[in-house]
Design a protein around this motif. Structure first.
Motif, PDB file in Angstrom:
ATOM      1  N   MET A   1      43.494  18.395 -54.969  1.00 25.69           N
ATOM      2  CA  MET A   1      44.895  18.272 -54.613  1.00 25.69           C
ATOM      3  C   MET A   1      45.145  17.026 -53.787  1.00 25.69           C
ATOM      4  SD  MET A   1      46.962  21.432 -52.966  1.00 25.69           S
ATOM      5  CE  MET A   1      45.569  21.676 -51.942  1.00 25.69           C
ATOM      6  N   ASP A   2      46.257  16.362 -54.070  1.00 24.51           N
ATOM      7  CA  ASP A   2      46.694  15.268 -53.208  1.00 24.51           C
ATOM      8  C   ASP A   2      47.355  15.919 -51.989  1.00 24.51           C
ATOM      9  OD1 ASP A   2      48.818  12.343 -53.739  1.00 24.51           O
ATOM     10  OD2 ASP A   2      48.150  13.323 -51.904  1.00 24.51           O
TER      11      ASP A   2
ATOM     12  N   HIS B   1      57.600  27.036 -54.083  1.00 20.01           N
ATOM     13  CA  HIS B   1      58.723  26.087 -53.987  1.00 20.01           C
ATOM     14  C   HIS B   1      60.039  26.838 -54.178  1.00 20.01           C
ATOM     15  CE1 HIS B   1      61.470  22.864 -54.913  1.00 20.01           C
ATOM     16  NE2 HIS B   1      60.565  21.992 -54.521  1.00 20.01           N
TER      17      HIS B   1
ATOM     18  N   ASP C   1      54.454  17.748 -49.023  1.00 18.34           N
ATOM     19  CA  ASP C   1      55.831  17.720 -49.539  1.00 18.34           C
ATOM     20  C   ASP C   1      56.305  19.135 -49.869  1.00 18.34           C
ATOM     21  OD1 ASP C   1      55.973  15.015 -49.268  1.00 18.34           O
ATOM     22  OD2 ASP C   1      55.595  14.560 -51.374  1.00 18.34           O
TER      23      ASP C   1
ATOM     24  N   ARG D   1      50.697  25.488 -60.449  1.00 20.57           N
ATOM     25  CA  ARG D   1      51.316  24.263 -60.973  1.00 20.57           C
ATOM     26  C   ARG D   1      52.160  24.610 -62.194  1.00 20.57           C
ATOM     27  NH1 ARG D   1      49.555  19.539 -58.931  1.00 20.57           N
ATOM     28  NH2 ARG D   1      47.745  19.673 -57.548  1.00 20.57           N
TER      29      ARG D   1
ATOM     30  N   SER E   1      49.545  13.760 -42.604  1.00 17.20           N
ATOM     31  CA  SER E   1      48.864  14.343 -43.766  1.00 17.20           C
ATOM     32  C   SER E   1      47.353  14.384 -43.565  1.00 17.20           C
ATOM     33  CB  SER E   1      49.186  13.547 -45.032  1.00 17.20           C
ATOM     34  OG  SER E   1      50.498  13.851 -45.434  1.00 17.20           O
TER      35      SER E   1
ATOM     36  N   ARG F   1      53.254  19.902 -61.640  1.00 19.88           N
ATOM     37  CA  ARG F   1      53.751  19.790 -60.262  1.00 19.88           C
ATOM     38  C   ARG F   1      53.269  20.983 -59.448  1.00 19.88           C
ATOM     39  NH1 ARG F   1      59.999  19.027 -61.805  1.00 19.88           N
ATOM     40  NH2 ARG F   1      59.363  20.913 -62.899  1.00 19.88           N
ATOM     41  N   LEU F   2      52.930  20.714 -58.193  1.00 20.51           N
ATOM     42  CA  LEU F   2      52.482  21.780 -57.293  1.00 20.51           C
ATOM     43  C   LEU F   2      53.704  22.609 -56.880  1.00 20.51           C
ATOM     44  CD1 LEU F   2      49.986  22.833 -55.684  1.00 20.51           C
ATOM     45  CD2 LEU F   2      50.797  21.411 -53.789  1.00 20.51           C
TER      46      LEU F   2
ATOM     47  N   ASN G   1      49.296  14.813 -49.801  1.00 21.83           N
ATOM     48  CA  ASN G   1      50.728  14.488 -49.633  1.00 21.83           C
ATOM     49  C   ASN G   1      51.601  15.400 -50.499  1.00 21.83           C
ATOM     50  OD1 ASN G   1      50.502  12.257 -47.801  1.00 21.83           O
ATOM     51  ND2 ASN G   1      49.530  11.176 -49.496  1.00 21.83           N
ATOM     52  N   GLU G   2      51.060  15.746 -51.641  1.00 16.87           N
ATOM     53  CA  GLU G   2      51.771  16.654 -52.546  1.00 16.87           C
ATOM     54  C   GLU G   2      51.935  18.027 -51.869  1.00 16.87           C
ATOM     55  OE1 GLU G   2      49.233  17.509 -55.885  1.00 16.87           O
ATOM     56  OE2 GLU G   2      50.929  17.836 -57.224  1.00 16.87           O
TER      57      GLU G   2
ATOM     58  N   THR H   1      46.267  27.364 -55.870  1.00 14.59           N
ATOM     59  CA  THR H   1      47.472  26.592 -56.187  1.00 14.59           C
ATOM     60  C   THR H   1      48.144  27.145 -57.444  1.00 14.59           C
ATOM     61  OG1 THR H   1      46.078  25.080 -57.452  1.00 14.59           O
ATOM     62  CG2 THR H   1      46.680  24.393 -55.218  1.00 14.59           C
TER      63      THR H   1
END
Ligand SMILES: CC(C)(COP(=O)(O)OP(=O)(O)OC[C@H]1O[C@@H](n2cnc3c(N)ncnc32)[C@H](O)[C@@H]1OP(=O)(O)O)[C@@H](O)C(=O)NCCC(=O)NCCS
Length: 130
Positions: free
Chosen positions: A9-10, A73, A16, A45, A28, A50-51, A12-13, A43
Protein backbone atom coordinates in the motif's frame (compact mmCIF):
# COMPACT_ATOMS: atom_id res chain seq x y z
CA UNK A 1 -14.16 -5.35 -5.13
CA UNK A 2 -11.08 -7.06 -3.70
CA UNK A 3 -10.36 -7.77 -0.05
CA UNK A 4 -6.70 -8.48 0.72
CA UNK A 5 -4.59 -9.22 3.78
CA UNK A 6 -1.32 -7.27 4.09
CA UNK A 7 -1.71 -5.77 0.63
CA UNK A 8 1.18 -3.54 -0.50
CA UNK A 9 0.00 0.00 0.00
CA UNK A 10 1.06 3.55 -0.69
CA UNK A 11 0.89 5.16 2.74
CA UNK A 12 -0.34 8.46 1.22
CA UNK A 13 -3.27 6.59 -0.26
CA UNK A 14 -4.14 5.29 3.21
CA UNK A 15 -3.71 8.72 4.76
CA UNK A 16 -6.05 10.22 2.13
CA UNK A 17 -8.68 7.63 2.99
CA UNK A 18 -8.30 8.31 6.74
CA UNK A 19 -8.50 12.07 6.15
CA UNK A 20 -11.98 11.70 4.65
CA UNK A 21 -13.30 11.29 8.20
CA UNK A 22 -10.67 13.28 10.08
CA UNK A 23 -8.49 10.31 11.04
CA UNK A 24 -5.57 11.42 8.87
CA UNK A 25 -2.09 11.65 10.35
CA UNK A 26 -0.08 14.87 9.91
CA UNK A 27 3.00 13.00 8.74
CA UNK A 28 2.63 10.07 6.37
CA UNK A 29 6.00 8.76 7.55
CA UNK A 30 4.49 8.33 11.03
CA UNK A 31 1.66 6.35 9.49
CA UNK A 32 4.23 4.24 7.67
CA UNK A 33 5.96 3.52 11.00
CA UNK A 34 2.62 2.59 12.50
CA UNK A 35 1.99 0.13 9.67
CA UNK A 36 5.43 -1.41 10.22
CA UNK A 37 4.56 -1.95 13.88
CA UNK A 38 1.30 -3.66 12.93
CA UNK A 39 0.71 -7.36 13.08
CA UNK A 40 -1.24 -6.88 9.86
CA UNK A 41 -4.00 -5.06 8.00
CA UNK A 42 -6.81 -5.71 5.58
CA UNK A 43 -7.68 -3.56 2.59
CA UNK A 44 -10.67 -3.24 0.27
CA UNK A 45 -10.15 -1.94 -3.27
CA UNK A 46 -12.72 -1.15 -5.92
CA UNK A 47 -12.59 -2.32 -9.55
CA UNK A 48 -10.38 0.69 -10.38
CA UNK A 49 -7.98 -0.47 -7.64
CA UNK A 50 -8.77 2.53 -5.42
CA UNK A 51 -8.38 1.99 -1.68
CA UNK A 52 -11.92 2.18 -0.26
CA UNK A 53 -11.61 0.28 3.01
CA UNK A 54 -9.05 -0.58 5.65
CA UNK A 55 -8.55 -2.04 9.10
CA UNK A 56 -5.32 -2.26 11.11
CA UNK A 57 -4.39 -5.05 13.55
CA UNK A 58 -1.91 -4.66 16.42
CA UNK A 59 -1.06 -7.90 18.15
CA UNK A 60 1.37 -9.71 20.43
CA UNK A 61 0.97 -12.64 18.02
CA UNK A 62 0.12 -14.87 20.97
CA UNK A 63 -3.27 -14.00 22.37
CA UNK A 64 -4.56 -10.46 21.83
CA UNK A 65 -5.27 -8.52 18.66
CA UNK A 66 -6.24 -4.87 18.93
CA UNK A 67 -8.42 -3.66 16.10
CA UNK A 68 -7.81 -0.09 14.92
CA UNK A 69 -8.96 2.28 12.20
CA UNK A 70 -11.76 0.30 10.59
CA UNK A 71 -12.88 2.59 7.79
CA UNK A 72 -14.90 2.44 4.59
CA UNK A 73 -14.75 5.48 2.29
CA UNK A 74 -17.89 7.53 2.85
CA UNK A 75 -18.95 7.27 -0.81
CA UNK A 76 -18.92 3.47 -0.50
CA UNK A 77 -20.49 2.99 2.93
CA UNK A 78 -23.66 0.95 3.26
CA UNK A 79 -22.69 -1.52 0.54
CA UNK A 80 -21.47 -4.39 2.68
CA UNK A 81 -17.75 -3.52 2.41
CA UNK A 82 -17.30 -3.06 6.17
CA UNK A 83 -18.93 -6.45 6.62
CA UNK A 84 -16.55 -8.10 4.15
CA UNK A 85 -13.53 -6.54 5.88
CA UNK A 86 -14.78 -7.69 9.29
CA UNK A 87 -15.48 -11.23 8.01
CA UNK A 88 -11.94 -11.49 6.64
CA UNK A 89 -10.55 -10.02 9.86
CA UNK A 90 -12.36 -12.56 12.03
CA UNK A 91 -11.22 -15.39 9.73
CA UNK A 92 -7.57 -14.29 9.91
CA UNK A 93 -7.67 -13.90 13.70
CA UNK A 94 -9.30 -17.29 14.16
CA UNK A 95 -6.68 -18.96 11.96
CA UNK A 96 -4.03 -17.45 14.22
CA UNK A 97 -5.79 -18.12 17.55
CA UNK A 98 -5.93 -14.39 18.35
CA UNK A 99 -8.75 -12.78 20.32
CA UNK A 100 -9.99 -9.42 19.02
CA UNK A 101 -10.23 -6.40 21.32
CA UNK A 102 -11.56 -3.03 20.26
CA UNK A 103 -12.82 0.25 21.60
CA UNK A 104 -15.91 1.69 20.01
CA UNK A 105 -18.90 3.91 20.59
CA UNK A 106 -22.09 2.35 21.97
CA UNK A 107 -23.85 3.31 18.71
CA UNK A 108 -21.53 0.95 16.80
CA UNK A 109 -22.02 -2.02 19.10
CA UNK A 110 -24.74 -3.45 16.85
CA UNK A 111 -22.37 -3.41 13.86
CA UNK A 112 -19.66 -5.35 15.70
CA UNK A 113 -22.10 -7.75 17.33
CA UNK A 114 -22.81 -9.17 13.85
CA UNK A 115 -19.31 -10.65 13.97
CA UNK A 116 -19.58 -12.16 17.44
CA UNK A 117 -17.97 -9.27 19.31
CA UNK A 118 -19.67 -8.28 22.54
CA UNK A 119 -19.05 -6.43 25.79
CA UNK A 120 -16.91 -8.33 28.23
CA UNK A 121 -18.96 -10.30 30.73
CA UNK A 122 -15.85 -10.88 32.85
CA UNK A 123 -15.88 -7.48 34.50
CA UNK A 124 -13.10 -5.94 32.39
CA UNK A 125 -13.10 -2.14 32.20
CA UNK A 126 -11.35 0.34 29.87
CA UNK A 127 -8.74 2.62 31.44
CA UNK A 128 -7.49 5.75 29.69
CA UNK A 129 -5.40 8.80 30.16
CA UNK A 130 -6.35 11.30 27.46
C1 LIG B 1 -18.49 1.48 10.41
C2 LIG B 1 -18.19 1.27 8.92
C3 LIG B 1 -16.78 0.66 8.78
C4 LIG B 1 -19.22 0.29 8.35
O1 LIG B 1 -18.88 0.00 7.00
P1 LIG B 1 -20.02 -0.18 5.88
O2 LIG B 1 -19.38 -0.73 4.66
O3 LIG B 1 -20.76 1.09 5.73
O4 LIG B 1 -20.96 -1.26 6.58
P2 LIG B 1 -21.89 -2.36 5.89
O5 LIG B 1 -22.47 -1.80 4.61
O6 LIG B 1 -21.15 -3.64 5.78
O7 LIG B 1 -23.04 -2.46 7.00
C5 LIG B 1 -23.39 -3.68 7.61
C6 LIG B 1 -24.49 -3.42 8.61
O8 LIG B 1 -24.00 -2.61 9.70
C7 LIG B 1 -24.80 -1.45 9.82
N1 LIG B 1 -23.90 -0.33 10.11
C8 LIG B 1 -23.06 0.27 9.25
N2 LIG B 1 -22.35 1.24 9.87
C9 LIG B 1 -22.79 1.25 11.17
C10 LIG B 1 -22.44 2.03 12.31
N3 LIG B 1 -21.54 3.01 12.24
N4 LIG B 1 -23.07 1.76 13.46
C11 LIG B 1 -24.01 0.79 13.55
N5 LIG B 1 -24.38 0.01 12.48
C12 LIG B 1 -23.77 0.25 11.31
C13 LIG B 1 -25.49 -1.27 8.46
O9 LIG B 1 -26.69 -0.57 8.59
C14 LIG B 1 -25.70 -2.71 8.05
O10 LIG B 1 -26.84 -3.23 8.73
P3 LIG B 1 -27.77 -4.37 8.06
O11 LIG B 1 -26.87 -5.58 7.88
O12 LIG B 1 -28.83 -4.58 9.08
O13 LIG B 1 -28.22 -3.80 6.77
C15 LIG B 1 -18.29 2.59 8.12
O14 LIG B 1 -19.57 3.15 8.32
C16 LIG B 1 -17.24 3.63 8.49
O15 LIG B 1 -16.14 3.64 7.93
N6 LIG B 1 -17.56 4.54 9.42
C17 LIG B 1 -16.64 5.61 9.81
C18 LIG B 1 -15.48 5.07 10.60
C19 LIG B 1 -15.92 4.36 11.85
O16 LIG B 1 -16.74 4.85 12.60
N7 LIG B 1 -15.33 3.15 12.06
C20 LIG B 1 -15.59 2.35 13.22
C21 LIG B 1 -14.92 2.92 14.41
S1 LIG B 1 -14.42 1.76 15.59
Amino acid sequence: MKIKVNDTMDVNELNDLLKTIGWGVSSSSKLEESLKLSWGWITARDDLNRLIGFVQILSDGIKHAYILRLIVHKDFQGNGIGTKIMEKLMEVLEENNLSPILLTKPSEESFYSKFGLSRSNKGFISLFKW
